[in-house]
Design a protein around this motif. Structure first.
Motif, PDB file in Angstrom:
ATOM      1  N   ALA A  71       0.849  -1.199   0.000  1.00  0.00           N
ATOM      2  CA  ALA A  71       0.000   0.000   0.000  1.00  0.00           C
ATOM      3  C   ALA A  71       0.881   1.244   0.000  1.00  0.00           C
ATOM      4  O   ALA A  71       0.566   2.246  -0.649  1.00  0.00           O
ATOM      5  CB  ALA A  71      -0.910  -0.011   1.215  1.00  0.00           C
ATOM      6  N   LEU A 120      -4.283   8.243   8.377  1.00  0.00           N
ATOM      7  CA  LEU A 120      -4.110   7.979   9.819  1.00  0.00           C
ATOM      8  C   LEU A 120      -5.412   7.444  10.406  1.00  0.00           C
ATOM      9  O   LEU A 120      -5.405   6.513  11.219  1.00  0.00           O
ATOM     10  CB  LEU A 120      -3.671   9.257  10.543  1.00  0.00           C
ATOM     11  CG  LEU A 120      -2.217   9.696  10.274  1.00  0.00           C
ATOM     12  CD1 LEU A 120      -1.971  11.124  10.749  1.00  0.00           C
ATOM     13  CD2 LEU A 120      -1.224   8.758  10.961  1.00  0.00           C
ATOM     14  N   ALA A 121      -6.546   8.000   9.962  1.00  0.00           N
ATOM     15  CA  ALA A 121      -7.843   7.514  10.455  1.00  0.00           C
ATOM     16  C   ALA A 121      -8.081   6.074  10.022  1.00  0.00           C
ATOM     17  O   ALA A 121      -8.705   5.287  10.732  1.00  0.00           O
ATOM     18  CB  ALA A 121      -8.956   8.416   9.934  1.00  0.00           C
ATOM     19  N   MET A 122      -7.575   5.731   8.837  1.00  0.00           N
ATOM     20  CA  MET A 122      -7.757   4.364   8.327  1.00  0.00           C
ATOM     21  C   MET A 122      -6.823   3.366   9.004  1.00  0.00           C
ATOM     22  O   MET A 122      -6.846   2.181   8.684  1.00  0.00           O
ATOM     23  CB  MET A 122      -7.486   4.341   6.806  1.00  0.00           C
ATOM     24  CG  MET A 122      -8.696   4.781   5.990  1.00  0.00           C
ATOM     25  SD  MET A 122      -8.236   5.331   4.317  1.00  0.00           S
ATOM     26  CE  MET A 122      -7.314   3.988   3.707  1.00  0.00           C
ATOM     27  N   GLY A 123      -5.995   3.857   9.906  1.00  0.00           N
ATOM     28  CA  GLY A 123      -5.147   2.933  10.666  1.00  0.00           C
ATOM     29  C   GLY A 123      -3.703   2.874  10.219  1.00  0.00           C
ATOM     30  O   GLY A 123      -2.959   1.998  10.656  1.00  0.00           O
ATOM     31  N   TYR A 124      -3.297   3.806   9.357  1.00  0.00           N
ATOM     32  CA  TYR A 124      -1.874   3.854   9.006  1.00  0.00           C
ATOM     33  C   TYR A 124      -1.094   4.318  10.239  1.00  0.00           C
ATOM     34  O   TYR A 124      -1.499   5.254  10.919  1.00  0.00           O
ATOM     35  CB  TYR A 124      -1.638   4.827   7.835  1.00  0.00           C
ATOM     36  CG  TYR A 124      -1.898   4.214   6.482  1.00  0.00           C
ATOM     37  CD1 TYR A 124      -3.192   3.861   6.099  1.00  0.00           C
ATOM     38  CD2 TYR A 124      -0.862   3.996   5.586  1.00  0.00           C
ATOM     39  CE1 TYR A 124      -3.433   3.295   4.854  1.00  0.00           C
ATOM     40  CE2 TYR A 124      -1.092   3.432   4.340  1.00  0.00           C
ATOM     41  CZ  TYR A 124      -2.377   3.087   3.976  1.00  0.00           C
ATOM     42  OH  TYR A 124      -2.617   2.526   2.757  1.00  0.00           O
ATOM     43  N   GLN A 125       0.033   3.649  10.473  1.00  0.00           N
ATOM     44  CA  GLN A 125       0.889   4.047  11.593  1.00  0.00           C
ATOM     45  C   GLN A 125       1.702   5.271  11.162  1.00  0.00           C
ATOM     46  O   GLN A 125       2.022   5.401   9.972  1.00  0.00           O
ATOM     47  CB  GLN A 125       1.879   2.909  11.918  1.00  0.00           C
ATOM     48  CG  GLN A 125       1.240   1.586  12.243  1.00  0.00           C
ATOM     49  CD  GLN A 125       0.741   1.506  13.669  1.00  0.00           C
ATOM     50  OE1 GLN A 125       0.924   2.432  14.452  1.00  0.00           O
ATOM     51  NE2 GLN A 125       0.094   0.410  13.994  1.00  0.00           N
ATOM     52  N   PRO A 183      -4.837  14.221  12.890  1.00  0.00           N
ATOM     53  CA  PRO A 183      -5.976  14.117  11.967  1.00  0.00           C
ATOM     54  C   PRO A 183      -7.209  14.867  12.452  1.00  0.00           C
ATOM     55  O   PRO A 183      -7.943  15.447  11.642  1.00  0.00           O
ATOM     56  CB  PRO A 183      -6.230  12.605  11.892  1.00  0.00           C
ATOM     57  CG  PRO A 183      -5.518  11.996  13.035  1.00  0.00           C
ATOM     58  CD  PRO A 183      -4.401  12.908  13.390  1.00  0.00           C
ATOM     59  N   VAL A 184      -7.404  14.908  13.772  1.00  0.00           N
ATOM     60  CA  VAL A 184      -8.604  15.579  14.300  1.00  0.00           C
ATOM     61  C   VAL A 184      -8.579  17.067  13.934  1.00  0.00           C
ATOM     62  O   VAL A 184      -9.589  17.625  13.493  1.00  0.00           O
ATOM     63  CB  VAL A 184      -8.705  15.369  15.829  1.00  0.00           C
ATOM     64  CG1 VAL A 184      -9.816  16.224  16.413  1.00  0.00           C
ATOM     65  CG2 VAL A 184      -8.930  13.893  16.134  1.00  0.00           C
ATOM     66  N   LEU A 197      -9.474   8.442  17.430  1.00  0.00           N
ATOM     67  CA  LEU A 197      -8.613   9.433  16.766  1.00  0.00           C
ATOM     68  C   LEU A 197      -8.097  10.457  17.766  1.00  0.00           C
ATOM     69  O   LEU A 197      -7.086  11.101  17.534  1.00  0.00           O
ATOM     70  CB  LEU A 197      -9.398  10.170  15.671  1.00  0.00           C
ATOM     71  CG  LEU A 197      -9.670   9.404  14.387  1.00  0.00           C
ATOM     72  CD1 LEU A 197     -10.605  10.191  13.491  1.00  0.00           C
ATOM     73  CD2 LEU A 197      -8.370   9.105  13.649  1.00  0.00           C
ATOM     74  N   THR A 215       0.206   2.642  18.642  1.00  0.00           N
ATOM     75  CA  THR A 215       0.295   1.569  17.636  1.00  0.00           C
ATOM     76  C   THR A 215      -0.960   0.697  17.676  1.00  0.00           C
ATOM     77  O   THR A 215      -1.553   0.377  16.650  1.00  0.00           O
ATOM     78  CB  THR A 215       1.561   0.712  17.894  1.00  0.00           C
ATOM     79  OG1 THR A 215       2.666   1.580  18.002  1.00  0.00           O
ATOM     80  CG2 THR A 215       1.810  -0.285  16.790  1.00  0.00           C
ATOM     81  N   ALA A 243      -3.974   2.551  16.221  1.00  0.00           N
ATOM     82  CA  ALA A 243      -3.983   2.540  14.750  1.00  0.00           C
ATOM     83  C   ALA A 243      -4.443   1.172  14.246  1.00  0.00           C
ATOM     84  O   ALA A 243      -5.216   1.081  13.282  1.00  0.00           O
ATOM     85  CB  ALA A 243      -2.598   2.873  14.221  1.00  0.00           C
ATOM     86  N   ARG A 244      -3.978   0.117  14.918  1.00  0.00           N
ATOM     87  CA  ARG A 244      -4.368  -1.239  14.478  1.00  0.00           C
ATOM     88  C   ARG A 244      -5.867  -1.466  14.680  1.00  0.00           C
ATOM     89  O   ARG A 244      -6.535  -2.048  13.825  1.00  0.00           O
ATOM     90  CB  ARG A 244      -3.545  -2.265  15.269  1.00  0.00           C
ATOM     91  CG  ARG A 244      -3.452  -3.595  14.559  1.00  0.00           C
ATOM     92  CD  ARG A 244      -2.458  -4.509  15.230  1.00  0.00           C
ATOM     93  NE  ARG A 244      -1.100  -4.020  15.127  1.00  0.00           N
ATOM     94  CZ  ARG A 244      -0.235  -3.980  16.139  1.00  0.00           C
ATOM     95  NH1 ARG A 244      -0.575  -4.394  17.336  1.00  0.00           N
ATOM     96  NH2 ARG A 244       0.990  -3.545  15.952  1.00  0.00           N
ATOM     97  N   ARG A 277      -8.178   0.834  14.691  1.00  0.00           N
ATOM     98  CA  ARG A 277      -8.882   1.629  13.663  1.00  0.00           C
ATOM     99  C   ARG A 277      -8.875   0.877  12.336  1.00  0.00           C
ATOM    100  O   ARG A 277      -9.893   0.809  11.641  1.00  0.00           O
ATOM    101  CB  ARG A 277      -8.208   3.001  13.474  1.00  0.00           C
ATOM    102  CG  ARG A 277      -8.514   3.997  14.565  1.00  0.00           C
ATOM    103  CD  ARG A 277      -8.221   5.431  14.108  1.00  0.00           C
ATOM    104  NE  ARG A 277      -6.841   5.641  13.719  1.00  0.00           N
ATOM    105  CZ  ARG A 277      -5.873   5.992  14.555  1.00  0.00           C
ATOM    106  NH1 ARG A 277      -6.118   6.188  15.828  1.00  0.00           N
ATOM    107  NH2 ARG A 277      -4.640   6.162  14.115  1.00  0.00           N
ATOM    108  N   ARG A 278      -7.697   0.307  12.009  1.00  0.00           N
ATOM    109  CA  ARG A 278      -7.576  -0.416  10.733  1.00  0.00           C
ATOM    110  C   ARG A 278      -8.488  -1.639  10.697  1.00  0.00           C
ATOM    111  O   ARG A 278      -9.095  -1.953   9.677  1.00  0.00           O
ATOM    112  CB  ARG A 278      -6.118  -0.864  10.538  1.00  0.00           C
ATOM    113  CG  ARG A 278      -5.832  -1.452   9.183  1.00  0.00           C
ATOM    114  CD  ARG A 278      -4.489  -2.142   9.158  1.00  0.00           C
ATOM    115  NE  ARG A 278      -4.498  -3.325  10.005  1.00  0.00           N
ATOM    116  CZ  ARG A 278      -3.435  -4.118  10.202  1.00  0.00           C
ATOM    117  NH1 ARG A 278      -2.297  -3.825   9.622  1.00  0.00           N
ATOM    118  NH2 ARG A 278      -3.512  -5.170  10.988  1.00  0.00           N
ATOM    119  N   HIS A 294      -3.435  -2.136   2.441  1.00  0.00           N
ATOM    120  CA  HIS A 294      -2.811  -1.824   3.731  1.00  0.00           C
ATOM    121  C   HIS A 294      -3.005  -2.966   4.729  1.00  0.00           C
ATOM    122  O   HIS A 294      -2.152  -3.239   5.571  1.00  0.00           O
ATOM    123  CB  HIS A 294      -3.410  -0.530   4.288  1.00  0.00           C
ATOM    124  CG  HIS A 294      -2.770  -0.100   5.581  1.00  0.00           C
ATOM    125  ND1 HIS A 294      -3.491   0.167   6.708  1.00  0.00           N
ATOM    126  CD2 HIS A 294      -1.472   0.092   5.918  1.00  0.00           C
ATOM    127  CE1 HIS A 294      -2.674   0.501   7.681  1.00  0.00           C
ATOM    128  NE2 HIS A 294      -1.439   0.474   7.228  1.00  0.00           N
TER     129      HIS A 294
END
Lengths: 414, 224
Positions: free
Chosen positions: A3, A316-321, A407-408, B53, B74, B77-78, B80-81, B109
């Motif tokens: 990705a 970042l919201a989608m979970g990217y570190q 992101p917020v 968030l 970490t 984020a996981r 959220r994903r 991703h």
């Protein structure tokens, strides 16, 4: 990871103009590094190679100790005395040199040993005169212990064995005196006032101006006889297997004998120091060029981050570190580096090829018809390494800033 | 336990200003909850906290029975994903990517291979009525289509919870209805939805409405 690559390529692909500018920056920085290194090392390697081929790797000569201590002792050891005009303690010769040569030849590191008698003199041809260094050699031995023959125009070193009145003339001396062919008679004047008519049998052309401008080789016995120094030599020249160990071997031999032992590095220390300074200056210029070109990458990545705040927030919201955000923009820099380097390799290769063909008469420290180039892969690899370091440096800060975005705050602002 | 989100005494202060205070909330799995209130009441702030968030100033949050440690970025984020999808008023699609690539991005991703991600994204776009637009650039889509793509992107990795912050705020009434019907359908298939809106007419799609005012929950009711 796919990705991240996917996004990286999309971001770079859609910014064609900015990408082109940045990759040209990398290419120019890379090309400058490779070509400047090639020119600089080409010249230096040529010079050092000529010196190693031509000059003794180790020289043994009488110590130039002055007789100051004896004078001070005679006056008063406690007195504050400044000695003016002290004379050398020893005569300019090596005693027992035949035994010494045998001893030196027994060292496993030594390939060959030759002996010479060196003196100053004046050469005269017609109305022209020139001060010169006279070097009395034994041709058979010289051929084994040095590469002198390699630099002779007509490869007639053996004529010095057959003809006691033969000499080999440095190429610049010959040019300055107007001697273009062998067989010409020249008049040599020696330090003791003796003169002798000698015949030019060959020309010596090392390419190093300082050597070709001063040296005359003649038979050892002839020089000994004209200087009235029978069987005397004042220099032993050694050729060794590993030229890089010359200094180490010089120290070892120096402890065992009473004469001064000088390595080729010490003899050419001033030149080697100049080369170091030259390298530093060249690298400073080249690094400045790479630094300026890496600003192109910094600029494109920074603008990308500013432009992509919304997209970074959703990633970042989608979970990217955060480290994945760093990698996306860092990889953008690396993609630009890869493209810029490919272009740089082509440009550097073409420019080197062009410079290799250019004919210019260079006469300074060395004489050459064109540029001395060191077209080694090492320059390309170092160029790649340094431009990569600068690219990572230029990309990291904006990439790190991107990963720290909140992101917020971004979502609230839209 | 059948709740998927549970908040206890959740509060948020920004520079001493109270944004949220003492929020107690439970959302059951498969529920469609509408969060309403006037502008500045704290709806979006609560959504950002529930979506991991933002970090609360106090209180505790559970997600599927797991107590959330907001210090472990970490893990956040996981989570959220793996569990949460977002749809915002603005679509936040990536203009450098095509419609299909935008939907594929979360799948890639998550570690799906390229061809699987592509077929899943295509099937999702087909379900959302976007067939034939897969290779279009984002700027060629209408507002409603963009929002549907952003819903497709949010759904692509099968989140358990879909958090929608004014998803119809920029749409005309026709597209608003389409998007809301789509959300209702997604909810019927089992996805828990929390919808933040100030449009009271949309609450009819929800199972439960929570009204928030000045950072506090003031009313909860089932819409008629």
């Amino acid at each position: 990871m796919q990705a991240i690559f996917f996004l990286t390529l999309a971001l770079v692909r859609k910014r064609k103009k900015q990408t082109l500018v940045a990759l040209f920056g990398v290419a120019i920085g890379f090309t400058a590094f490779v070509v400047m290194s090639s020119l600089m090392f080409g010249f230096q390697k040529y010079f050092i190679q000529q010196v190693i081929d031509l000059e003794p790797h180790l020289m043994i000569k009488p110590k130039e100790e002055l007789d100051e201590k004896r004078i001070i002792k005679v006056i008063d050891p406690q007195a504050l005395v400044k000695v003016l005009g002290a004379k050398p303690k020893e005569k300019d010769r090596i005693l027992g040199w035949r035994d010494l040569v045998k001893k030196l030849e027994s060292y496993p590191e030594v390939i060959g040993v030759t002996y010479q008698l060196q003196a100053k003199g004046v050469i005269k041809y017609g109305a022209k005169e020139k001060p010169v260094s006279l070097i009395g050699i034994e041709p058979a031995r010289e051929a084994k212990a040095s590469s002198i023959e390699k630099f002779l125009t007509l490869k007639r070193l053996d004529t010095l064995s057959r003809n006691p009145e033969a000499l080999i003339l440095g190429a610049i001396i010959a040019r300055d005196l107007g001697i273009k062919e062998i067989g010409k008679k020249v008049l040599l004047t020696f330090p003791n006032g003796a003169t002798k008519l000698m015949k030019v049998e060959d020309f010596f052309n090392s390419g190093i101006t300082n050597i070709d401008n001063t040296r005359i080789y003649l038979p050892l016995k002839t020089l000994q006889s004209l200087l009235d120094r029978p069987n005397e030599v004042n220099l032993l020249a050694l050729r060794i297997r590993d030229v890089n160990r010359a200094e180490e071997l010089a120290r070892k031999i120096g402890k065992e004998i009473r004469y001064e032992v000088e390595s080729w590095q010490r003899a050419y220390l001033n030149f080697l120091k100049i080369f170091k300074v030259q390298n530093i200056i060249t690298y400073m210029i080249v690094f400045a060029i790479i630094l300026v070109s890496s600003f192109g990458i910094f600029n494109i990545i920074y603008m990308m981050v500013v432009d992509k705040r919304k997209e970074i927030a959703i990633l970042l919201a989608m979970g990217y570190q955060p480290r994945e955000i760093v990698l996306i923009f860092l990889f953008c820099g690396i993609v630009l580096w890869i493209l810029g380097s490919i272009l740089g390799i082509i440009l550097a290769y073409l420019l080197e090829s062009y410079l290799a063909q250019v004919e210019i008469g260079v006469e300074g420290l060395i004489r050459s018809k064109g540029f001395m180039l060191d077209r080694s892969v090492r320059n390309y690899l170092l160029g790649l390494l340094f431009t990569l370091i600068f690219t990572i440096g230029a990309s990291f800060y904006p990439s790190y800033k991107a990963s720290r975005l909140n992101p917020v705050e971004i979502f609230r602002s839209y | 336990m059948d709740w998927i989100i549970k908040a206890e005494g959740l509060s948020k202060f920004i520079a001493r200003e109270r944004i949220l205070q003492n929020i107690h909330l439970e959302i059951r799995e498969g529920e469609f909850v509408a969060l309403i209130g006037p502008s500045g009441s704290g709806k979006s702030s609560l959504l950002y906290l529930l979506g991991l968030l933002d970090e609360p100033s106090g209180g505790t949050l559970w997600l599927e029975g797991e107590r959330i440690n907001f210090a472990d970025k970490t893990s956040l984020a996981r989570l959220r994903r793996d569990k949460i999808g977002f749809v915002f008023q603005f679509h936040y699609l990536i203009p450098e990517l095509t419609v299909l690539e935008n939907v594929m991005l979360p799948l890639l991703h998550k570690g799906e291979n390229f061809s699987t991600a592509k077929s899943k994204a295509q099937s999702l776009l087909h379900t959302l009525g976007l067939s034939g637009k897969e290779n279009r650039p984002i700027y060629e889509l209408s507002g409603g289509e963009m929002q549907r793509v952003s819903i497709a992107r949010a759904l692509s990795y099968n989140p358990k919870i879909l958090l929608c912050d004014e998803p119809t705020g920029n749409l005309d009434s026709k597209n608003t209805l389409k998007v809301m019907e789509l959300l209702a359908e997604i909810n019927k298939e089992g996805t828990t939805i929390l919808l933040v809106t100030h449009d009271l007419s949309l609450t009819r799609f929800a199972h439960r409405v929570i009204e928030i005012l000045d950072g506090q929950i003031v009313k909860e009711y089932v819409p008629t």
